[in-house]
Design an enzyme around this catalytic site. Structure first.
Site, PDB file in Angstrom:
ATOM      1  CG  ASN A 276      -1.777   1.143   1.352  1.00  0.00           C
ATOM      2  OD1 ASN A 276      -1.698   2.173   0.340  1.00  0.00           O
ATOM      3  ND2 ASN A 276      -2.659   1.312   2.455  1.00  0.00           N
ATOM      4  CG  ASP A 303       6.121   1.873   3.360  1.00  0.00           C
ATOM      5  OD1 ASP A 303       6.071   1.825   4.679  1.00  0.00           O
ATOM      6  OD2 ASP A 303       5.134   2.021   2.670  1.00  0.00           O
TER       7      ASP A 303
HETATM    8  O1  DOR Z   1       2.435  -1.414   2.454  1.00  0.00           O
HETATM    9  C1  DOR Z   1       2.385  -0.636   3.448  1.00  0.00           C
HETATM   10  N1  DOR Z   1       2.552  -1.553   4.728  1.00  0.00           N
HETATM   11  N2  DOR Z   1       1.839   0.497   3.543  1.00  0.00           N
HETATM   12  C2  DOR Z   1       1.599   0.978   4.496  1.00  0.00           C
HETATM   13  O2  DOR Z   1       1.182   2.196   4.523  1.00  0.00           O
HETATM   14  C3  DOR Z   1       1.782   0.461   5.921  1.00  0.00           C
HETATM   15  C4  DOR Z   1       2.615  -0.546   5.862  1.00  0.00           C
HETATM   16  C5  DOR Z   1       2.658  -1.392   7.261  1.00  0.00           C
HETATM   17  O3  DOR Z   1       2.745  -0.826   8.153  1.00  0.00           O
HETATM   18  O4  DOR Z   1       2.587  -2.580   6.890  1.00  0.00           O
HETATM   19 ZN    ZN Z   2       2.098   4.265   4.028  1.00  0.00          ZN
END
Ligand code: DOR
Ligand code: ZN
Length: 429
Positions: A276, A303
């Site tokens: 995400n 991320d």
């Molecule tokens: O892919 C994602 N993982 N997007 C996010 O915004 C949160 C994150 C997570 O905390 O695993």
């Molecule tokens: Zn995010």
């Protein structure tokens, strides 16, 4: 005279070979034929860069230690060449109070491999309804400089407006996970042909673009600093370019996976590719690379999102979004940006170190390699090739999307204020 550390035969920013003498955590001398009775780090003619700064990682502590904790995440960071990371607040409990952010900061200092800066939540419990106590977290011992509800969007424009007003007064930055949840209900993959073929509910790019446009207007009005997390859509670039041209104080990041991977990978239904925002199209990855080269996107942030096997090795719909990033980030940046000539080594230092340190408000990170500056470095072998194996990474989880891929470039050592934190694939502190 004994010195803290002598680093021999290194090429700062890929330039000429020099030796670097470190004393009291700072660069004391740069030259050739330098000598020391103290410890020596042989540089092997490799490229010396300022240590990398990651504005966006998930360390999962407290509450998610089956996936990662501050110790394992710090090890992954140091091995990836990072000397500072910003830990997102979507933990359990949520980092929406001084107690939790101070805990994360303290654990980071105890582990000592990388500077760990907790990101505070914008709203209580990440619920989007009530502002968290930003001022208390900023004034706490953790000295929070960045706030985000990452994982979720601050969707309510009134709450976002208030958050930006506080941010302006406190001189901190709001990092927005731009996703209009009204447009992404039930979404599982980028809205396009791949999702249609697989029967997955689409995630429209406009869910990102519209929030970024709104937030740029709110940031302009508040005179506040806005940082846009993980830009994924080409359409968002146009919004950022216009806002920057108009003087809005906005910065933006792209992840390594949004530089390299596309929704073509979805055909196998492997949830390791679920993230995400979602992987998008080749036109989008091309736009991300060009925007990063141009500076419309300021930085690369990983991320880094570790998930234990029980959350990932399941059917697509149930799997949690996210992928590992810390130990592969440099290699993906070299592959997507340096090799095609979109960035040179100075540019790599800019997007992985200098600009993220500026945005995160870190005065002693991302500094030039020069006498009197902190001895905080990543030493990179640009000619090495390696094959990614999730099981061999330092993270507790193994959810790398690059499993089995051969990637260029390896971090051979990381130095934090004169202290070697990683060397030859092992952490040393
Ligand atoms: O892919 C994602 N993982 N997007 C996010 O915004 C949160 C994150 C997570 O905390 O695993
Ligand atoms: Zn995010």
């Amino acid at each position: 005279m004994t010195a803290d550390l002598l680093i021999t035969d290194v090429r700062p920013y890929g330039g000429d070979t020099v030796d670097v003498l470190v004393r009291d955590g700072e660069v004391a001398e740069i030259g050739s034929g330098l000598r020391s009775d103290g410890p020596v780090l042989p540089g092997g003619g490799h490229v010396l860069l300022p240590g990398f700064v990651d504005l966006h990682v998930h360390l999962r502590e407290p509450g998610g230690e089956e996936s990662e904790d501050v110790a394992t995440g710090s090890a992954a960071a140091a091995l990836g060449g990072f000397t500072a990371v910003f830990a997102m607040p979507n933990t359990d409990p949520v980092a929406d109070s001084a107690v939790v952010v101070e805990h994360v900061a303290r654990r980071g200092a105890e582990v000592g491999l990388v500077d760990v800066h907790p990101v505070g939540a914008v709203t209580v419990g990440l619920e989007g309804a009530k502002l968290a106590e930003l001022g208390t977290m900023a004034a706490s011992r953790a000295g929070v400089r960045m706030f985000s509800d990452d994982g979720r969007c601050v969707n309510d424009p009134l709450i976002m407006r208030r958050a930006l007003e506080y941010a302006s007064a406190l001189d901190v930055v709001i990092a927005q996970h731009a996703e209009d949840h009204r447009l992404t209900g039930g979404a599982q993959a980028h809205e396009g042909t791949a999702a249609a073929r697989l029967g997955l509910t689409g995630w429209p790019a406009t869910a990102e673009e519209t929030v970024v446009a709104r937030d740029c207007a709110l940031a302009r009005e508040a005179g506040a600093r806005l940082h846009v997390c993980h830009v994924s859509s080409a359409h968002t670039i146009a919004v950022l370019r216009a806002a920057k041209a108009a003087g809005v104080r906005v910065s933006a990041e792209v992840t390594p996976h949004h530089l390299l991977l596309t929704d073509a990978r979805l055909s196998g239904y492997d949830p390791v590719n679920k993230v995400n925002p979602p992987l998008r199209t080749a036109d989008d990855t091309r736009a991300m690379r060009e925007a990063l080269a141009e500076g419309v996107i300021d930085v690369v942030a990983t991320d880094h999102a570790p998930h234990a096997a029980q959350y990932k090795d399941t059917e697509w719909q149930a799997a949690r979004p996210g992928m590992l990033g810390l130990q592969t980030a440099l290699s993906v940046v070299l592959h997507t940006m340096l090799e095609p000539g979109l960035l040179d080594w100075r540019g790599v230092a800019r997007v992985l170190s200098e600009r993220p340190a500026e945005i995160g408000g870190l005065p002693d990170q991302g500094r030039p390699i020069a006498v009197g500056e902190p001895a905080t470095f990543a030493l990179v072998d640009p000619d090495a090739q390696w094959t990614v194996r999730g099981a061999a990474l330092a993270s507790r989880a193994a959810n790398t999307p690059y499993e089995g891929m051969r990637l260029p470039g390896r971090v051979v050592a990381t130095v934090l204020r004169g202290r070697v934190t990683a060397r030859d694939g092992k952490v040393t502190a």
